[in-house]
Motif scaffolding. Sequence first.
Motif, PDB file in Angstrom:
ATOM      1  N   MET A   1      -8.118 -39.359 -60.607  1.00  0.00           N
ATOM      2  CA  MET A   1      -6.988 -39.376 -60.206  1.00  0.00           C
ATOM      3  C   MET A   1      -6.022 -38.125 -60.107  1.00  0.00           C
ATOM      4  SD  MET A   1      -5.356 -42.593 -60.740  1.00  0.00           S
ATOM      5  CE  MET A   1      -6.915 -42.997 -61.250  1.00  0.00           C
ATOM      6  N   ALA A   2      -5.083 -38.594 -59.320  1.00  0.00           N
ATOM      7  CA  ALA A   2      -4.363 -37.360 -58.837  1.00  0.00           C
ATOM      8  C   ALA A   2      -2.942 -37.281 -59.457  1.00  0.00           C
ATOM      9  CB  ALA A   2      -4.019 -37.232 -57.240  1.00  0.00           C
ATOM     10  N   ALA A   3      -2.061 -37.887 -59.688  1.00  0.00           N
ATOM     11  CA  ALA A   3      -0.930 -38.019 -60.307  1.00  0.00           C
ATOM     12  C   ALA A   3      -0.768 -38.283 -61.796  1.00  0.00           C
ATOM     13  CB  ALA A   3       0.108 -38.949 -59.612  1.00  0.00           C
TER      14      ALA A   3
ATOM     15  N   PRO B   1       4.636 -46.102 -58.938  1.00  0.00           N
ATOM     16  CA  PRO B   1       4.821 -45.496 -57.433  1.00  0.00           C
ATOM     17  C   PRO B   1       6.369 -45.608 -57.525  1.00  0.00           C
ATOM     18  CG  PRO B   1       3.172 -47.211 -57.536  1.00  0.00           C
ATOM     19  CD  PRO B   1       3.753 -47.406 -58.977  1.00  0.00           C
ATOM     20  N   LEU B   2       6.819 -44.821 -56.542  1.00  0.00           N
ATOM     21  CA  LEU B   2       8.262 -44.698 -56.219  1.00  0.00           C
ATOM     22  C   LEU B   2       8.783 -45.965 -55.552  1.00  0.00           C
ATOM     23  CD1 LEU B   2       8.208 -41.251 -54.916  1.00  0.00           C
ATOM     24  CD2 LEU B   2       9.161 -41.739 -57.197  1.00  0.00           C
TER      25      LEU B   2
ATOM     26  N   GLY C   1       8.819 -37.680 -51.986  1.00  0.00           N
ATOM     27  CA  GLY C   1       7.599 -38.213 -51.401  1.00  0.00           C
ATOM     28  C   GLY C   1       7.447 -39.822 -51.598  1.00  0.00           C
ATOM     29  N   TYR C   2       8.447 -40.339 -51.072  1.00  0.00           N
ATOM     30  CA  TYR C   2       8.702 -41.911 -50.990  1.00  0.00           C
ATOM     31  C   TYR C   2       7.690 -42.487 -50.021  1.00  0.00           C
ATOM     32  CZ  TYR C   2      10.312 -46.812 -50.617  1.00  0.00           C
ATOM     33  OH  TYR C   2      10.328 -48.098 -50.420  1.00  0.00           O
ATOM     34  N   VAL C   3       6.940 -43.314 -50.413  1.00  0.00           N
ATOM     35  CA  VAL C   3       6.337 -44.259 -49.257  1.00  0.00           C
ATOM     36  C   VAL C   3       6.513 -45.556 -49.499  1.00  0.00           C
ATOM     37  CG1 VAL C   3       3.855 -45.038 -48.513  1.00  0.00           C
ATOM     38  CG2 VAL C   3       4.217 -42.602 -49.214  1.00  0.00           C
ATOM     39  N   PRO C   4       7.130 -46.259 -48.582  1.00  0.00           N
ATOM     40  CA  PRO C   4       7.611 -47.697 -48.791  1.00  0.00           C
ATOM     41  C   PRO C   4       6.622 -48.704 -49.267  1.00  0.00           C
ATOM     42  CG  PRO C   4       7.885 -46.768 -46.563  1.00  0.00           C
ATOM     43  CD  PRO C   4       7.307 -45.698 -47.019  1.00  0.00           C
ATOM     44  N   ASN C   5       6.758 -49.672 -49.736  1.00  0.00           N
ATOM     45  CA  ASN C   5       5.812 -50.676 -50.072  1.00  0.00           C
ATOM     46  C   ASN C   5       6.036 -51.804 -49.018  1.00  0.00           C
ATOM     47  OD1 ASN C   5       4.439 -52.815 -51.134  1.00  0.00           O
ATOM     48  ND2 ASN C   5       5.012 -52.140 -53.283  1.00  0.00           N
ATOM     49  N   LYS C   6       5.127 -51.900 -48.274  1.00  0.00           N
ATOM     50  CA  LYS C   6       4.793 -52.822 -47.012  1.00  0.00           C
ATOM     51  C   LYS C   6       4.617 -54.297 -47.827  1.00  0.00           C
ATOM     52  CE  LYS C   6       4.052 -50.196 -43.032  1.00  0.00           C
ATOM     53  NZ  LYS C   6       3.796 -50.566 -41.851  1.00  0.00           N
ATOM     54  N   ILE C   7       4.333 -54.191 -48.854  1.00  0.00           N
ATOM     55  CA  ILE C   7       3.778 -55.494 -49.479  1.00  0.00           C
ATOM     56  C   ILE C   7       5.071 -56.353 -49.690  1.00  0.00           C
ATOM     57  CG2 ILE C   7       2.710 -56.641 -51.331  1.00  0.00           C
ATOM     58  CD1 ILE C   7       0.386 -55.256 -50.276  1.00  0.00           C
ATOM     59  N   ALA C   8       5.913 -55.525 -50.202  1.00  0.00           N
ATOM     60  CA  ALA C   8       7.371 -56.199 -50.513  1.00  0.00           C
ATOM     61  C   ALA C   8       7.820 -56.260 -49.474  1.00  0.00           C
ATOM     62  CB  ALA C   8       8.014 -55.153 -51.509  1.00  0.00           C
TER      63      ALA C   8
ATOM     64  N   ALA D   1       6.972 -56.826 -46.402  1.00  0.00           N
ATOM     65  CA  ALA D   1       6.441 -57.939 -45.620  1.00  0.00           C
ATOM     66  C   ALA D   1       6.913 -59.325 -46.386  1.00  0.00           C
ATOM     67  CB  ALA D   1       4.628 -57.949 -45.495  1.00  0.00           C
TER      68      ALA D   1
ATOM     69  N   GLN E   1      -0.419 -53.107 -35.528  1.00  0.00           N
ATOM     70  CA  GLN E   1      -1.372 -52.254 -35.910  1.00  0.00           C
ATOM     71  C   GLN E   1      -2.828 -53.158 -36.064  1.00  0.00           C
ATOM     72  OE1 GLN E   1      -1.630 -49.798 -39.194  1.00  0.00           O
ATOM     73  NE2 GLN E   1      -0.588 -48.309 -38.289  1.00  0.00           N
TER      74      GLN E   1
ATOM     75  N   ILE F   1      -0.088 -61.293 -49.620  1.00  0.00           N
ATOM     76  CA  ILE F   1       1.059 -60.504 -49.820  1.00  0.00           C
ATOM     77  C   ILE F   1       1.792 -60.716 -50.933  1.00  0.00           C
ATOM     78  CG2 ILE F   1       3.174 -59.880 -48.477  1.00  0.00           C
ATOM     79  CD1 ILE F   1       1.302 -59.290 -46.460  1.00  0.00           C
TER      80      ILE F   1
ATOM     81  N   LEU G   1       1.945 -58.801 -54.482  1.00  0.00           N
ATOM     82  CA  LEU G   1       3.499 -58.118 -54.692  1.00  0.00           C
ATOM     83  C   LEU G   1       3.560 -58.654 -56.382  1.00  0.00           C
ATOM     84  CD1 LEU G   1       5.962 -56.614 -54.507  1.00  0.00           C
ATOM     85  CD2 LEU G   1       7.018 -58.804 -53.623  1.00  0.00           C
TER      86      LEU G   1
ATOM     87  N   TYR H   1      -0.038 -42.406 -44.221  1.00  0.00           N
ATOM     88  CA  TYR H   1       1.222 -43.257 -44.482  1.00  0.00           C
ATOM     89  C   TYR H   1       1.144 -44.763 -44.420  1.00  0.00           C
ATOM     90  CZ  TYR H   1       6.329 -43.519 -44.702  1.00  0.00           C
ATOM     91  OH  TYR H   1       7.723 -43.831 -45.095  1.00  0.00           O
TER      92      TYR H   1
ATOM     93  N   SER I   1       1.059 -47.110 -47.532  1.00  0.00           N
ATOM     94  CA  SER I   1       2.490 -48.219 -47.655  1.00  0.00           C
ATOM     95  C   SER I   1       1.498 -49.564 -47.898  1.00  0.00           C
ATOM     96  CB  SER I   1       3.111 -48.168 -46.546  1.00  0.00           C
ATOM     97  OG  SER I   1       2.402 -48.624 -45.516  1.00  0.00           O
ATOM     98  N   TRP I   2       0.433 -49.560 -47.948  1.00  0.00           N
ATOM     99  CA  TRP I   2       0.028 -51.243 -48.290  1.00  0.00           C
ATOM    100  C   TRP I   2      -0.490 -51.089 -49.846  1.00  0.00           C
ATOM    101  CZ3 TRP I   2       1.108 -55.397 -46.051  1.00  0.00           C
ATOM    102  CH2 TRP I   2       1.492 -55.369 -44.563  1.00  0.00           C
ATOM    103  N   ARG I   3      -0.304 -49.975 -50.557  1.00  0.00           N
ATOM    104  CA  ARG I   3      -0.726 -49.809 -51.788  1.00  0.00           C
ATOM    105  C   ARG I   3      -2.400 -50.037 -52.191  1.00  0.00           C
ATOM    106  NH1 ARG I   3       3.359 -47.464 -51.623  1.00  0.00           N
ATOM    107  NH2 ARG I   3       5.271 -47.756 -52.650  1.00  0.00           N
TER     108      ARG I   3
ATOM    109  N   LYS J   1      -2.048 -37.000 -53.294  1.00  0.00           N
ATOM    110  CA  LYS J   1      -1.857 -36.715 -54.568  1.00  0.00           C
ATOM    111  C   LYS J   1      -0.956 -37.685 -55.483  1.00  0.00           C
ATOM    112  CE  LYS J   1      -2.945 -31.788 -54.932  1.00  0.00           C
ATOM    113  NZ  LYS J   1      -2.251 -30.601 -54.106  1.00  0.00           N
TER     114      LYS J   1
ATOM    115  N   ILE K   1      -3.886 -43.186 -56.979  1.00  0.00           N
ATOM    116  CA  ILE K   1      -5.035 -43.545 -56.731  1.00  0.00           C
ATOM    117  C   ILE K   1      -6.348 -42.823 -56.554  1.00  0.00           C
ATOM    118  CG2 ILE K   1      -3.934 -45.654 -55.863  1.00  0.00           C
ATOM    119  CD1 ILE K   1      -4.493 -45.023 -53.162  1.00  0.00           C
TER     120      ILE K   1
ATOM    121  N   ASP L   1      -9.176 -34.655 -55.022  1.00  0.00           N
ATOM    122  CA  ASP L   1      -9.564 -35.270 -56.276  1.00  0.00           C
ATOM    123  C   ASP L   1     -11.007 -35.354 -56.486  1.00  0.00           C
ATOM    124  OD1 ASP L   1      -9.766 -37.323 -58.088  1.00  0.00           O
ATOM    125  OD2 ASP L   1      -9.231 -39.138 -56.906  1.00  0.00           O
TER     126      ASP L   1
ATOM    127  N   ARG M   1     -13.982 -46.293 -60.715  1.00  0.00           N
ATOM    128  CA  ARG M   1     -12.659 -45.908 -60.992  1.00  0.00           C
ATOM    129  C   ARG M   1     -11.580 -46.828 -60.927  1.00  0.00           C
ATOM    130  NH1 ARG M   1     -10.179 -40.937 -60.170  1.00  0.00           N
ATOM    131  NH2 ARG M   1     -11.379 -39.612 -59.177  1.00  0.00           N
TER     132      ARG M   1
END
Lengths: 341, 341
Positions: A1-3, A8-9, A51-58, A60, A98, B57, B61, B116, B120-122, B142, B146, B160, B314
Amino acid sequence: MAADDPRPLTLRDVSEASGVSEMTVSRVLRNRGDVSQATREKVLEAAKTLGYVPNKIAGALASSRVNLVAVIIPSLRNMVFPEVLSGVSAVLEETELQPVVGVTDYLPEKEERVLYEMLSWRPSGVIIAGLEHTDASRAMLKASGIPVVEIMDTDGTPIDCAVGISHRRAGREMARAILKQGYRRIGFMGTKMPLDHRARKRFEGFTEALAKEGIEVIDQEFYSGGSALAKGREMTKAMLEREPELDFLYYSNDMIAAGGLFELLAQGIDIPGQIGLAGFNGVELLDGLPRRLATMDACRAEIGRKAAEIIASRVDNPAVPVEKIVELTPKIDYGDTLKRR
Amino acid sequence: MAADDPRPLTLRDVSEASGVSEMTVSRVLRNRGDVSQATREKVLEAAKTLGYVPNKIAGALASSRVNLVAVIIPSLRNMVFPEVLSGVSAVLEETELQPVVGVTDYLPEKEERVLYEMLSWRPSGVIIAGLEHTDASRAMLKASGIPVVEIMDTDGTPIDCAVGISHRRAGREMARAILKQGYRRIGFMGTKMPLDHRARKRFEGFTEALAKEGIEVIDQEFYSGGSALAKGREMTKAMLEREPELDFLYYSNDMIAAGGLFELLAQGIDIPGQIGLAGFNGVELLDGLPRRLATMDACRAEIGRKAAEIIASRVDNPAVPVEKIVELTPKIDYGDTLKRR
DNA sequence: GTGAAAGCGCTAACAT
DNA sequence: ATGTTAGCGCTTTCAC
């Protein structure tokens, strides 16, 4: 684990850090609506330092838009499919969409599972290899309500629409070209058929066109597994022992054809005088071979591009009319192994 | 488009069709909690006839669990990566996890973008090729919290943890083996370096080990683009014209080495007596070549498997301790082109 | 064994 | 140009 922080933000964090409402932060991050330059900068700054990364799950779920295109192919180890993928990616990179790849290993049940998994992410479109699917798969695709492009093959009835080549016709044309060069004692080598409908259709078209001239394949062999190059070589050796009188060898793909080429060269056979050969696909991989193999371009990248374009245009506007079937026309590349001088 | 109804089915539809609460329907569909056999059957029946496909999705969430593992690799056209992927898939198929592939084309900025998007899909974990990333990419990984496994390379410091081989060592060992066979006038051909850190490290290790014996590479050439087989052939021809005295050719991959082999064979050069050659990777593709190329196995499938195992364990238990670096040890395959009789 | 309520993190739609 | 409210379709939690 890294953080250290397990949480998550969220947008709220950026909102608080920047003193701007969540909604406006969302607008900035998506480049939507009017936001003043000053606010925009504040937000971007905050997002970046956090270092915010948007949550695409939410995202979407809220917007009921998922910019994913499911691309379902039999394998990644056959260079054909990565090349189709390149075409797809090249086009989708110009859009918001994508590609997401699923692999079926040529198994209908696995295709069904993969499709189910993919559809459960509610993609914007599906690109799927082949026209043969289980009933359940066809039902899912129909019910999905999203654009579906079946690729690589046009010999059949598409669920929605199809882009590809006619493998039956490809087989027929190769047969005609071979006969025209005066070859008459023809052998065939290929993959085991039930798994690979396109190879099967080529073979069917091939034998059909031969039959029209009263000719039958003298010997045939099918393989599965192993190194294609080595298999091509082995099969060719065995076939020549069984049938020394053969004057042409048709292979269902370039890799086994290359193996056959090596065997003929090793035996010092005159190509294409004594024996001619041809493969299928036109993989550029083979450019550096001792002889340029006769083959037929399967239009792989073009198929990928066209399929992606159809999906992209339909996502923009579901109402655009589309041809049911786009049939590309592969050309024979005679190389050095088919044309008798 | 395939369907009439634009609204995809929801749990509520299944709930209404079966007369069971949404909650219980959800339980049935996920095999969680106790549900009576009778209810279970009613629900399954309703779901099936409706053709319900769950919305992951929404599920993701609500549960903040996403059973996706991001696999980020430079390319799909180099067979190495599909083989790594096979290893990953094989292991993940035993679990709930699913691989999702992203391709970077060896471009750090594209890697950053792809990462990125994927984060964003966590996803539940990341498997990413190489140890070299932009600062932003490292920061994202980092901050993601995860498990991250960097693969293919162990010469460096993982974010990691890492699974791979030491390419520097691989280069050194090949150099030693070549010298041991008495070769002294050595040429090198490979891909353009800045893009491919692992090829660069092999080359560095190679020249370093030669230098230790007071030997330098006599000539070298780097290519990019085009058919590797053809390029290998061209480069070899050009190099032999420049330096007819060469007695060994080391290639950064098997494909260009095979091209070189064809050129040497065409020139009627004695292999490995007059000139020896070696490649890198051990791609099974090459099994059927006229000579078995000397090469070095890069442990591709094994790397994929090991990386997937680490992620899987993990995800089950974030607390499990893991080695920072798992270094696999590739062996030289002498084939027919390195060992002088 | 089953159900009701709350809320995951975001965005659409409507204020202002 | 910016903020507020409601709710996307599920799962969690708690009640029964």
